[in-house]
Structures are given as C-alpha cells and as structure tokens.
Design an enzyme around this catalytic site. Structure first.
Site, PDB file in Angstrom:
ATOM      1  CB  CYS A  97      -0.801   0.173   1.329  1.00 18.85           C
ATOM      2  SG  CYS A  97      -1.854   1.455   1.396  1.00 18.85           S
ATOM      3  N   GLY A 230      -9.228  -7.241  -7.744  1.00 21.69           N
ATOM      4  CA  GLY A 230      -9.797  -6.293  -6.945  1.00 21.69           C
ATOM      5  C   GLY A 230     -10.977  -5.481  -7.388  1.00 21.69           C
ATOM      6  NE  ARG A 231      -8.099  -1.464  -9.720  1.00 21.37           N
ATOM      7  CZ  ARG A 231      -7.167  -0.693 -10.399  1.00 21.37           C
ATOM      8  NH1 ARG A 231      -6.923   0.631 -10.705  1.00 21.37           N
ATOM      9  NH2 ARG A 231      -6.406  -1.493 -10.688  1.00 21.37           N
TER      10      ARG A 231
HETATM   11  C1  LIG Z   1     -10.527   1.194  -3.034  1.00 17.54           C
HETATM   12  C2  LIG Z   1      -9.317   0.327  -2.907  1.00 17.54           C
HETATM   13  C3  LIG Z   1      -8.731   0.093  -1.618  1.00 17.54           C
HETATM   14  C4  LIG Z   1      -7.614  -0.927  -1.437  1.00 17.54           C
HETATM   15  N1  LIG Z   1      -7.152  -0.933  -0.270  1.00 17.54           N
HETATM   16  C5  LIG Z   1      -6.132  -2.151  -0.238  1.00 17.54           C
HETATM   17  C6  LIG Z   1      -5.809  -2.562   1.221  1.00 17.54           C
HETATM   18  O1  LIG Z   1      -6.363  -2.218   2.101  1.00 17.54           O
HETATM   19  N2  LIG Z   1      -4.475  -3.470   1.271  1.00 17.54           N
HETATM   20  C7  LIG Z   1      -4.007  -3.907   0.186  1.00 17.54           C
HETATM   21  O2  LIG Z   1      -3.050  -4.622   0.120  1.00 17.54           O
HETATM   22  N3  LIG Z   1      -4.457  -3.274  -1.094  1.00 17.54           N
HETATM   23  C8  LIG Z   1      -5.351  -2.609  -1.292  1.00 17.54           C
HETATM   24  N4  LIG Z   1      -5.673  -2.266  -2.493  1.00 17.54           N
HETATM   25  C9  LIG Z   1      -5.144  -2.666  -3.809  1.00 17.54           C
HETATM   26  C10 LIG Z   1      -6.019  -3.784  -4.111  1.00 17.54           C
HETATM   27  O3  LIG Z   1      -5.880  -5.049  -3.082  1.00 17.54           O
HETATM   28  C11 LIG Z   1      -5.152  -4.436  -5.347  1.00 17.54           C
HETATM   29  O4  LIG Z   1      -3.994  -4.686  -5.347  1.00 17.54           O
HETATM   30  C12 LIG Z   1      -5.267  -3.385  -6.754  1.00 17.54           C
HETATM   31  O5  LIG Z   1      -6.559  -2.756  -6.808  1.00 17.54           O
HETATM   32  C13 LIG Z   1      -4.867  -3.910  -8.066  1.00 17.54           C
HETATM   33  O6  LIG Z   1      -5.758  -4.992  -8.462  1.00 17.54           O
HETATM   34  P1  LIG Z   1      -7.076  -4.982  -9.614  1.00 17.54           P
HETATM   35  O7  LIG Z   1      -6.378  -4.278 -10.616  1.00 17.54           O
HETATM   36  O8  LIG Z   1      -7.838  -6.212  -9.468  1.00 17.54           O
HETATM   37  O9  LIG Z   1      -8.012  -3.737  -8.751  1.00 17.54           O
HETATM   38  C14 LIG Z   1      -6.840  -1.187  -2.748  1.00 17.54           C
HETATM   39  C15 LIG Z   1      -7.437  -0.902  -3.849  1.00 17.54           C
HETATM   40  C16 LIG Z   1      -8.557  -0.209  -4.015  1.00 17.54           C
HETATM   41  C17 LIG Z   1      -9.300   0.172  -5.185  1.00 17.54           C
END
Ligand SMILES: Cc1cc2nc3c(=O)[nH]c(=O)nc-3n(C[C@H](O)[C@H](O)[C@H](O)COP(=O)(O)O)c2cc1C
Length: 337
Positions: A97, A230-231
């Site tokens: 993060c 994630g998203r």
């Molecule tokens: C709203 C939001 C909050 C997130 N909070 C965290 C978190 O608390 N811990 C973490 O390791 N990653 C966090 N992430 C990152 C996601 O776990 C992930 O690594 C990132 O969104 C990329 O994956 P994606 O392209 O499938 O969304 C967050 C992402 C988003 C969009």
C-alpha cells in the site's frame, strides 16, 4: 502449517470495500473464492476497545484472510494471535500500500525497501500462530524496480519460511502519485511474477493487477497458483458467477434456494434474495442500511433499471426504517431476464 485452502481465485483486500458485509455478499456468488479483509493496522487492533469491529465475521465467509498493516514484529505477532483466535484462515502482511498515512507509519509498500525487517515481521507472526502468514507486495518501489531487487526481496522472505506471496504486478511510486494513480500509472509487468514462479516453483504465487475476466484468470492459472482480483470484483461482482464451475471445477456444493443445480446463483436477483435475511438481521442489530447496501451498486451494471436501483439505494438507505423492504423495492425496479 496448512497451505491447503484453494487460492486459485481470491478477492483483493480493499479499504472501505471488503468489509464483512461485502464478503458475505460475495460469498453468495461464489462458495470458493478466497476473501481478503480490508487492511487492519496492527496497533489499531491491539489498542481498540472493540476488536470485533475489525475481526467480526460470519462462518460462511470462510475461507477468509485478514490483512494486517504494520512493521513492528512484536505488535504484528500479537495482532496475528487475535486474528487466529477470531477464526480467520490466514494472516496477510501488507507490503504494497502506497498511501501517505501508511508511509508515515513506515509500513505498506515502503517496507519493500527493508527486506530484513519484513523477514523479521514474517517470522514473528508465523512463530506466534499456526495458520499461514502470507505477504502481499508490489514488484518494486520507487527507483528499486529491477528484477534483481524483486527476486532478492521475495527470496529473503522465502528464506525466513514464507510460502505464500500475492504480487501486485506493478511498482509503487511513493512520492508524487496518489494511491489511485499508483493502481493505474506504473505499468503492469506480469512477466516479473511469471519469472518468479519459474525460478521459485516451491512458492505459492498469486498474481494481481488489471485482471477483469474469468478467461484472463484461467490464462494466468496455466503457470501460476492463484489470481487475485480487486476492482472488477467490487464494481462488477456478477463476473464471479461462473467462478466455482470454471475456476474451482466444483461439484461439491448442494444446490441451495436461488442456486442452479451446479451451485451457482440463478440470477442477480437470487443473490439479493439470499442477502435479504442478512440485511434484516444486521439492520435489527443497528448496522446502518447505508453500510449494508453500499457494496451492491455494481451488481446490476448494464441491466435496464440499474440506475434507478442505485438511485433508490442512495436516496432511501440513509432514512429507511426497513432496510430489507427498501432493498426489495429497489431491486424490483431492475429488469433481469
Ligand atoms: C478502494 C481500494 C482500496 C484498497 N485497499 C487495499 C488494502 O487495504 N490493502 C491492500 O493490500 N491493497 C489495497 N488495494 C489494492 C488492491 O488490493 C489491489 O492490489 C489493486 O486494486 C490492484 O488489483 P485490481 O487491478 O484487480 O484492482 C486497494 C484497492 C482499491 C481500489
């Protein structure tokens, strides 16, 4: 240590998104996806008067992982014990993060610059509990973005005994980019994750970043152990509908009301029907309707009436006296074949 639960498809930890209500809701769509919590800061957990706020969950959410943020080995170990006692199946340490708040606490992605500290944190956590501890990290941070740096980081933590890594396949820029930009601007380099698996096949490696379809998940699973989404899971949860069948090849689960015989939900409305009793129970315990419905906005994306559904939730949830009734009214506005 049991590495055994299936990590083929997991839902990423997302602050303000993957709370217990979202996890309950997603579990109604797939019985097998591995659910991660939002990040919980270890200091906050240890000193809070009501740890249930962070650790509360329903049994059906399992398998689920609680993610901790922190950089003090003793504190992380104590927090991990609480997580294990609460019944989670795994503890994850956040090394990815990039937010300022997290950097000020000297954890999250900036931990990648101190591999020995991460190894110490891992060891302290794993020595304290019998469920697995995993690491979620990036492929690099700031100017430390070479293959050697990444391999060395993972190798050091693996030497400390860690077997499970979830890699967000882009680096983080700690100065100058917002957390949102840090999920979009640095390019995805899936090859780093694939090369890692090729070089360290003994590790259980999940890839994360930019994955939006089950086809993409299947493609990644040809070489890797798991895929974390994630998203897309938050914004369009219905894409998980066929996950049990396609990703977990699952015939083990008996059909429940609202499920087709393969075990997958028959429709988006069937998912909400199954969610209604939970809303009723939680609302009667005092959970605000806004909290119970805020994760549902993406469910009907693309269907006629989806906008009205969202409008009703946003206007009525803050004032309703009957959360389940309000949700039913909202879903009746959607046309689903
Ligand atoms: C709203 C939001 C909050 C997130 N909070 C965290 C978190 O608390 N811990 C973490 O390791 N990653 C966090 N992430 C990152 C996601 O776990 C992930 O690594 C990132 O969104 C990329 O994956 P994606 O392209 O499938 O969304 C967050 C992402 C988003 C969009």
């Amino acid at each position: 240590m049991d590495l055994d639960f299936n990590r083929r498809l997991s839902i990423a930890p997302m602050l303000d998104c993957t709370d217990r209500h979202e996890r309950y809701f997603l579990r109604l769509i797939s019985k097998n996806i591995l659910l991660y919590s939002e990040m919980v800061v270890s200091t906050g957990l240890l000193h809070c008067k009501d740890p249930e706020l962070f650790l509360g969950h329903e049994d059906c959410e399992m398998p689920a992982v609680l993610q901790l943020g922190g950089s003090d080995p003793a504190e992380l170990a104590a927090a991990s014990k609480m997580v294990e006692r609460a019944g989670f199946g795994e503890v994850n340490l956040n090394c990815g993060c990039p937010s300022d708040r997290v950097q000020n606490g000297n954890f999250g992605a900036c931990l990648m610059k101190d591999k020995n500290l991460v190894a110490d944190c891992f060891k302290a956590m794993q020595d304290a509990i019998s469920i697995p501890v995993s690491i979620k990290c990036r492929i690099g941070v700031d100017e430390f973005d070479s293959w050697d740096f990444f391999r060395d980081f993972v190798g050091t933590i693996a030497d400390a005994g860690c077997r499970i890594f979830i890699i967000h396949a882009r680096k983080a820029w700690l100065k100058g980019l917002s957390p949102k930009e840090n999920r979009e601007v640095p390019p995805l380099k899936y090859e780093f994750v694939h090369n890692l698996k090729a070089e360290m096949p003994q590790l259980n490696i999940s890839i994360n970043g930019g994955i939006k379809t089950l086809d993409q998940v299947e493609e990644q699973l040809k070489d890797l152990d798991g895929v974390m989404v994630g998203r897309e899971a938050y914004e369009n949860p219905w894409f998980l509908r066929d996950a049990d069948e396609r990703i977990f090849c699952d015939g083990r689960f008996p059909a429940k009301p609202g499920m087709t015989k393969e075990g997958k939900p028959a429709s988006r409305k069937a998912v909400l029907e199954a969610y209604l009793p939970y809303v009723e129970k939680e609302f009667s315990k005092g959970t605000p309707a806004t909290i119970l419905t805020r994760h549902l906005y993406g469910l009907f994306t693309g269907l006629p009436g989806a906008r009205k559904f969202r409008q009703v939730l946003s206007q009525e949830a803050p004032k309703t006296k009957d959360a389940a009734g309000m949700l039913r009214q909202a879903m009746d506005l959607v046309v689903e074949d």
